[in-house]
Motif scaffolding. Structure first.
Motif, PDB file in Angstrom:
ATOM      1  N   LYS A 727       0.835  -1.207   0.000  1.00 30.45           N
ATOM      2  CA  LYS A 727       0.000   0.000   0.000  1.00 30.45           C
ATOM      3  C   LYS A 727       0.871   1.259   0.000  1.00 30.45           C
ATOM      4  O   LYS A 727       0.599   2.223  -0.704  1.00 30.45           O
ATOM      5  N   GLN A 728       1.939   1.197   0.768  1.00 27.25           N
ATOM      6  CA  GLN A 728       2.820   2.374   0.843  1.00 27.25           C
ATOM      7  C   GLN A 728       3.486   2.662  -0.506  1.00 27.25           C
ATOM      8  O   GLN A 728       3.691   3.811  -0.862  1.00 27.25           O
ATOM      9  N   TRP A 729       3.841   1.609  -1.241  1.00 25.19           N
ATOM     10  CA  TRP A 729       4.710   1.809  -2.400  1.00 25.19           C
ATOM     11  C   TRP A 729       4.100   1.453  -3.745  1.00 25.19           C
ATOM     12  O   TRP A 729       4.817   1.411  -4.747  1.00 25.19           O
ATOM     13  N   CYS A 730       2.790   1.206  -3.795  1.00 21.51           N
ATOM     14  CA  CYS A 730       2.220   0.696  -5.056  1.00 21.51           C
ATOM     15  C   CYS A 730       2.423   1.645  -6.238  1.00 21.51           C
ATOM     16  O   CYS A 730       2.346   1.230  -7.384  1.00 21.51           O
ATOM     17  N   GLU A 731       2.733   2.891  -5.976  1.00 22.95           N
ATOM     18  CA  GLU A 731       2.949   3.838  -7.081  1.00 22.95           C
ATOM     19  C   GLU A 731       4.400   3.810  -7.591  1.00 22.95           C
ATOM     20  O   GLU A 731       4.727   4.470  -8.565  1.00 22.95           O
ATOM     21  N   ASN A 732       5.276   3.128  -6.886  1.00 23.09           N
ATOM     22  CA  ASN A 732       6.685   3.179  -7.256  1.00 23.09           C
ATOM     23  C   ASN A 732       7.151   1.818  -7.782  1.00 23.09           C
ATOM     24  O   ASN A 732       7.368   0.873  -7.025  1.00 23.09           O
ATOM     25  N   GLU A 733       7.327   1.734  -9.096  1.00 21.92           N
ATOM     26  CA  GLU A 733       7.593   0.413  -9.678  1.00 21.92           C
ATOM     27  C   GLU A 733       8.910  -0.209  -9.195  1.00 21.92           C
ATOM     28  O   GLU A 733       8.998  -1.425  -9.055  1.00 21.92           O
ATOM     29  N   LEU A 734       9.920   0.614  -8.915  1.00 16.27           N
ATOM     30  CA  LEU A 734      11.191   0.027  -8.459  1.00 16.27           C
ATOM     31  C   LEU A 734      11.060  -0.573  -7.063  1.00 16.27           C
ATOM     32  O   LEU A 734      11.688  -1.589  -6.754  1.00 16.27           O
ATOM     33  N   VAL A 735      10.245   0.053  -6.227  1.00 14.78           N
ATOM     34  CA  VAL A 735      10.044  -0.517  -4.891  1.00 14.78           C
ATOM     35  C   VAL A 735       9.136  -1.744  -4.967  1.00 14.78           C
ATOM     36  O   VAL A 735       9.366  -2.729  -4.263  1.00 14.78           O
TER      37      VAL A 735
END
Ligand code: TRP
Ligand code: ZN
Length: 860
Positions: A727-735
């Protein structure tokens, strides 16, 4: 390689016009050809697949279909004059290009990837590295959708055109092979900076990223400036254009590409900040930025004659980026990491059916030879020359190499010759490192004769495909001696050896060779292969007491680390075999001893107390039972954790940092603290420590360290944390790549089913190479227990993925084949299942050459 012949035509100059539209691109290439062989009247150009030929003109005359013939892969023009201008017009479909080679579309932008043979999918050309031309490029595209228009070299004119379109021109004055061509058109944010070169020229620097990634590109810019400075300081090499551009793209087959003046990077090696990148990621960004920058001289100014010489640029440039990172960070830690990488990727390759020399002599698909052998072993070969002739002769050799070959396409032989001339050293035998595949083993045996100790070295190299027997290599073996109190001593040596400070360089050139050390006190211990001075396996006659002595007092960080690894591996193998070993208590005591001292070199301490992975130990066992090894290793981890619990708790709190920093010291503290966390996760109450660590983390290094422990565990909050992270990182493909990778590497028994489930996740993709690597490669290459499960389900999963990916991107599909070829040390049942998967792949209709070549070799 034997069939190499010089090109029959040269191309002095090429002008390219790219008319870019959303659904297609029209390329007009105008080149001046000159015959290099008097009687030659037939011109054969590479090209054909995935492009449509619209028109050809020779010296202004339109050619008709009987003037030329067109095959799948070539355009043959029947009778051409001595000098002529050829204009070729082709039409491409970049949006349909899922191979990510040639001109393609990624995230709404046009970009290119031409190495090794991608230019032939843009236009018909002499697409080989020994044809060097100067390039003028004009790009035309819609101004609103593609405001940024880039190509190699310096800026030319730009301006507006009709119907909302605009153009930009670029001129590259340095003749280059077609594999270094690049173009980018898109809507990208620009980070601007500059660099003043040693001769006072100001170079414009730009990094282009998606607008939302802007802040995460600052570190890369600093890394670029540090690279430019380092190459001036260390090699006297200055940048040679007015501008240096870097563009980050999400869909990329490899790490990055050194196109002249216009590097194209996988976002993974550009974007980094405290919250999304680990300390290791920062290191990789700096290393890859350096690597591509250093190619400007080693690769671009001096390039390869043919692709067999790939290591000429890659081995040398990896060596240069390793040294850059070593100079800017911790040299000893960098060496340990580079050796780990070599052992993890190159040694298994060298011991598999895919083994090949640093300079291969044949290939089907050149893309299959961008390997750990060419890159990493190639770098070790350069490093050995550096060790043998010394830093100052090496620098002279580099100067001579540029003096002789600037602007040329040359061979590995030319490089060795430059080193030979500069140093006066005979490197005839040394050249075997380029032609012989396989990892040599060096065994040593010591014998005391009165006050002297004789050291007998023996080298052997196993057979590899096509090479049944091997000759002895010329190896630099760096050693030292520690007396019983741990003090360094420098006993005189008899034999080809030279002391330099407290280390001695032995030259091993025979299959068996003896060196005698004079007046060696009783109890003195040999420190062998310091700095990993040769890429070999070592068979030692050390006993556990001696290894413990080295762990305690060796001044060479690598040798110290190595002693700990060797002893730990002995302990694990004994446990695996179910035999009582005297090593175990000695090892445990040595580890506790390291921990009991004041915390000084924290990063090294983290490495010293690390137990080798299942994969590393597995390499030393034949007919490996992965379950048994897993159990043995977990038991050792628990024993270390419980035996040092209080000290671990102390260290864990002592190393807590209040503010985030990226200094060596801060990174070292995180490294040790997270290693300690890993042990604490195994003791009573560990679940709560890990949970708090996760929630308290103010950076990705710490957050991911906790996530890794959660991933291995049965903690009741396991799913909760994975959901939270997503949920925290779903917008960041590298994470999100990390989120996939951490789950794929879980040591739990149910990981394969989890991986299969994740392959149906809406964020999984068979077309994005980073995502494939994060889930599929992590599982099949790093998760020994999961991948080699006895029922062969891991193999089947991988084979299905390969077949699926191959339809769209053969180059990346081929990168997934290697794990299936590593069946040599597996029990027969597993080996058979692996080979069955390879055979069934080979029966797949329309398999690519890329995958076919590797499957055929692997199954043999
Ligand atoms: N030459 C590049 C490097 O070492 C790597 C490279 C070769 C590459 N072929 C590629 C990168 C294809 C991307 C795609 O830096
Ligand atoms: Zn490279």
């Amino acid at each position: 390689m034997k069939d190499y012949s010089t090109p029959t035509f040269s191309i002095e100059k090429i002008s390219l016009l790219f008319e870019l539209f959303d659904e297609s691109a029209i390329v007009t290439a105008k080149s001046v050809f000159r015959r290099t062989i008097p009687s030659e009247t037939t011109l054969t150009l590479d090209g054909g697949q995935y492009m449509e030929l619209l028109a050809i003109e020779l010296d202004g005359r339109q050619l008709s279909p009987n003037d030329y013939s067109l095959t799948d892969t070539a355009l043959v023009i029947h009778s051409v004059p001595e000098v002529f201008e050829l204009t070729v017009k082709t039409k491409l479909k970049p949006k349909e290009n899922t191979r990510l080679e040639g001109l393609y579309y990624s995230g709404g932008n046009f970009c290119t990837q031409c190495e090794a043979e991608g230019f032939r999918h843009i236009t018909y050309f002499l697409d080989r590295p020994d044809v060097l031309a100067s390039y003028d490029v004009r790009i035309e595209a819609d101004k609103a959708r593609y405001p940024v228009l880039l190509a190699n070299g310096n800026r030319g004119e730009n301006g507006d055109l009709e119907s909302g379109r605009h153009f930009a021109e670029w001129h590259d004055p340095h003749p280059k092979p077609s594999y270094l061509f690049a173009l980018v058109a898109g809507d990208l944010a620009e980070r601007k900076s500059s660099f003043v070169t040693m001769s006072g020229k100001t170079v414009e620097l730009n990094i282009y990223v998606r607008p939302e990634d802007m802040e995460r590109s600052e570190y890369a810019m600093g890394a670029l400036q540090r690279s430019m400075k380092w190459d001036e300081d260390v090699y006297g090499l200055e940048y040679d254009l007015d501008i240096y551009n870097i563009v980050a793209v999400s869909d990329f087959n490899m790490g990055a590409m050194e196109n002249k003046g216009l590097n194209i990077f996988n976002t993974k090696y550009v974007l980094a900040d405290q919250y999304t990148a680990t300390d290791a990621d920062f290191g990789h960004v700096e290393g890859v930025i350096g690597h591509e920058y250093f190619h400007n001289w080693t690769g671009n100014r001096v390039t390869c004659r043919d692709w067999f010489q790939l290591s000429l640029k890659e081995g040398l440039t990896v060596f240069r980026d390793q040294e850059f990172s070593a100079d800017l960070g911790s040299r000893s830690l960098k060496r340990i990491e580079d050796v780990k990488a070599l052992r993890f990727s190159q040694f298994p390759e060298d011991g598999s059916p895919l083994a090949h020399p640093v300079r291969p002599e044949k290939y089907v698909e050149i893309n299959n030879f961008y390997t750990a052998t060419v890159y990493n072993k190639g770098a070790e070969v350069i490093r050995m020359m550096h060790t043998l002739i010394g830093a100052s002769a090496f620098r002279d050799g580099m100067d001579l190499y540029f003096e002789r070959h600037d602007g040329q396409a040359v061979t590995c032989e030319d490089f060795v010759k430059a080193m030979e001339s500069a140093s006066g050293m005979d490197l005839r035998q040394f050249r075997l490192w380029y032609s012989q595949a396989g990892t040599p083993t060096v065994s040593f045996e010591r014998r005391r004769k009165g006050n002297d100790v004789s050291l007998r070295l023996e080298q052997a190299c196993p057979a590899t495909p096509g090479q049944a027997t091997k000759k002895a290599n010329h190896m630099p073996i760096v050693i030292g001696w520690l007396d019983a109190s741990g003090k360094e001593i420098t006993p005189a040596v008899e034999g080809p050896g030279n002391w330099n400070g407290t280390s001695c360089l032995l030259q091993l050139t025979e299959t068996m060779q003896e060196f005698v050390f004079r007046d060696v006190p009783e109890g003195a211990v040999l420190s062998f292969l310091r700095g990993f001075s040769a890429p070999v396996l070592v068979k030692s006659d050390y006993n556990e007491r001696e290894l413990a002595h080295l762990i305690k007092c060796d001044t060479d960080a690598f040798a110290r680390y190595e002693a700990a690894q060797t002893l730990a591996a002995d302990v694990l193998i004994a446990a695996y075999e179910g035999v009582d070993s005297t090593s175990r208590p000695v090892y445990l005591e040595a580890i506790s001893g390291c921990l009991s001292q004041d915390l000084q070199d924290v990063a090294l301490l983290a490495e010293l107390i690390s137990v080798p992975s299942e994969l590393e130990v597995g390499q030393k066992i034949s007919e490996l039972d992965v379950e048994r090894l897993h159990i043995a290793r977990e038991a050792l981890l628990v024993e270390i954790a419980e035996g040092n619990k209080h000290r671990f708790i102390d260290i864990y709190s002592e190393l807590k940092q209040s503010d985030y920093e990226l200094s060596e010291q801060a990174k070292g503290k995180r490294r040790l603290r997270n290693r300690v966390l890993s042990y604490l996760s195994l003791v009573d109450g560990g679940d709560q420590i890990v949970k708090t660590h996760y929630h308290d983390a103010d950076n990705m290094t710490d957050q991911i360290a906790a996530l890794i422990e959660v991933s291995h565990s049965n903690f009741d909050y396991r799913q909760e944390i994975f959901d939270d992270f997503y949920k925290q990182w779903c917008e960041n493909e590298l994470v999100i790549d990390k989120w996939f990778a951490v789950q794929a590497q879980s040591k739990r028994i149910d990981t394969l089913s989890l991986v299969k489930e994740l392959s149906n996740h809406s964020d999984f993709s068979y077309t994005n190479p980073n995502r494939l690597r994060s889930l599929v490669m992590s599982f099949s290459l790093l998760n020994q227990r999961g991948f080699h499960a006895a029922d062969g389900a891991g193999y089947k999963f991988l084979a299905n993925v390969i077949a699926e990916v191959d339809k769209k991107n053969p180059q990346t599909a081929a990168k997934l084949v290697a794990p299936l070829g590593r069946w040599q040390k597996q029990p027969k049942n597993n080996a058979d299942l692996m080979k069955k998967c390879l055979s069934s792949l080979l029966n797949t209709s329309s398999l690519s050459d890329d995958v076919r070549e590797l499957c055929e070799k692997s199954v043999a």
